[in-house]
Design an enzyme around this catalytic site. Structure first.
Site, PDB file in Angstrom:
ATOM      1  CE  LYS A  80      52.293  47.590  37.004  1.00  0.00           C
ATOM      2  NZ  LYS A  80      51.893  47.178  38.360  1.00  0.00           N
ATOM      3  N   GLY A 180      34.560  45.165  37.014  1.00  0.00           N
ATOM      4  CA  GLY A 180      35.571  44.179  36.667  1.00  0.00           C
ATOM      5  C   GLY A 180      35.660  43.109  37.733  1.00  0.00           C
ATOM      6  CB  VAL A 181      34.252  40.050  38.522  1.00  0.00           C
ATOM      7  CG1 VAL A 181      33.378  40.847  39.451  1.00  0.00           C
ATOM      8  CG2 VAL A 181      33.532  39.784  37.211  1.00  0.00           C
ATOM      9  N   GLY A 182      37.903  40.290  37.718  1.00  0.00           N
ATOM     10  CA  GLY A 182      39.069  39.444  37.484  1.00  0.00           C
ATOM     11  C   GLY A 182      39.501  38.771  38.769  1.00  0.00           C
ATOM     12  CG  ASN A 183      42.652  35.916  38.595  1.00  0.00           C
ATOM     13  OD1 ASN A 183      41.683  35.199  38.394  1.00  0.00           O
ATOM     14  ND2 ASN A 183      43.760  35.833  37.885  1.00  0.00           N
ATOM     15  CB  VAL A 184      42.385  41.618  42.290  1.00  0.00           C
ATOM     16  CG1 VAL A 184      42.198  42.520  43.504  1.00  0.00           C
ATOM     17  CG2 VAL A 184      43.870  41.342  42.070  1.00  0.00           C
ATOM     18  CB  ALA A 185      37.322  42.160  41.221  1.00  0.00           C
TER      19      ALA A 185
END
Length: 368
Positions: A80, A180-185
């Site tokens: 990573k 959290g509501v980023g791209n994945v969520a």
């Protein structure tokens, strides 16, 4: 921070510090284990409070990638990168070009991709300097943004966890609290909404919440309130360590299933939620969809084949719960057993191979 002690404790192979004064690059590449193949793991960009925090995050995430790739059946080890900086204002082309040159210098021991705070466009810049990057634009024959695949895997794993907890994998009518509501969520919430789940969402960025509300109905709560929401499923989809001494007494959910890495602050917190009867879908098993999708690039990317493999996360989570139930151990322990079993088996076979006089053994290098 006693870096070598930390590396020895969890058997890390290599940590690389990357600096480019002109572009502002300050990056840490952690390679945990390459038993199964070259280390594969994304690049995260974040505003870390201290250098020690950045190093610790890189180490934790790299180890998680070793286990994630092992359980997913991929022929890659774990690594990573974290880049210190604000992804909203500190990015520039020279930074990612310099970073690409550092990756190229590792000669295939580490392959990167996007992660929190980085994008496909950023990886396209890295690609100008190295072949050892995946998840770049489809224009270059790659798979592109891995977020939809990650979200689909979370959705499938959540259904498997729901079946264990509620007796049915249907999410219709279930209250899911998404942190959290980023791209994945955002993609996850689309799947949940389509199945009829009731959504409670939060995010530290107001624009992310507003974007979500344009796509589906949801109740919005303050970030400080999401842990204690009265819900069936808690889905941590931001940064890690949200399952801790402070949050556990507040949890009302029966299931924990989300995309965040390192959701347990410490291993003992996995023991605590197990004792409370909470069904935890181990993070590195359930959120493997993105890396499964990216890994398919090394076979000549086929979207249908990749998503079929991502769908198998349902069965991986079911297998973890079965081992947990059989052995009477928390699910995070069951998942670790699965990963280590595969890694140790390959280590043993290689050791035997060399002891039998086959000293010309070499590992094939895989290019992105």
């Amino acid at each position: 921070m006693k870096l070598f002690e930390s590396m020895e404790q969890y058997d890390y192979e290599e940590v690389v510090f990357c600096q480019d004064k002109q572009s502002g690059l300050r990056a840490i590449i952690a390679i945990h284990d390459t038993t199964l193949g070259p280390a594969l793991g994304g690049t995260r960009m974040w505003t870390y409070a201290t250098e020690e925090d950045a190093i610790e995050d890189a180490l934790r995430l790299a180890k998680g990638m070793t286990y994630k790739n092992a359980v997913a059946g991929l022929n890659f080890g774990g690594g990573k990168t974290v880049i210190m900086g604000d992804p909203r204002k500190d990015k520039n082309e020279a930074m990612f070009r310099a970073f690409g040159r550092y990756i190229q210098g590792l000669n295939g021991r580490y392959i990167t991709a996007e992660d929190v705070g980085t994008t496909v466009s950023d990886m396209d810049i890295v690609y100008q300097e190295t072949d050892y990057v995946a998840g770049i634009s489809p224009t270059f024959g790659s798979s592109g943004n891995p977020s939809p695949a990650t979200a689909f895997g979370i959705y499938q794993g959540m259904k498997a966890a729901a079946k264990e907890a509620f007796g049915s994998d249907s999410l219709e009518g279930k209250v899911v609290a998404v942190q959290g509501v980023g791209n994945v969520a955002l993609n996850l919430c689309k799947h949940l909404h389509q199945e009829g789940a009731r959504l409670v969402i939060t995010d530290i960025h107001k624009e992310a919440v507003n974007r979500a509300l344009e796509l589906f109905p949801a109740k919005v709560v303050d970030p400080s309130e999401i842990i204690g929401v009265d819900c069936d499923i808690y889905s941590p989809c931001a940064l890690g360590a949200t399952i801790n001494d402070e949050s556990i007494p507040l949890l009302k959910a029966k299931v924990i299933a989300g995309s965040a890495n390192n959701q347990l602050k410490e291993a003992r917190h996995g023991d605590a939620i197990h004792e409370l009867g909470i069904f935890y879908a181990p993070d590195y098993v359930i959120n493997a969809g993105g890396v499964i999708n990216i890994a398919d690039e090394f076979n000549g990317y086929n979207a249908e084949r990749a998503m079929s493999k991502v769908g198998d996360i349902y069965h991986s989570i079911s297998r973890v719960f079965a081992i947990s139930k059989r052995d009477g151990v928390p699910t995070y322990v069951a998942a670790d057993h699965l990963a280590l079993e595969r890694i140790e088996a390959l280590r043993y076979s290689r050791k035997q191979f060399l002891q039998n006089g086959n000293h010309t053994f070499s590992k094939r290098r895989t290019h992105a």
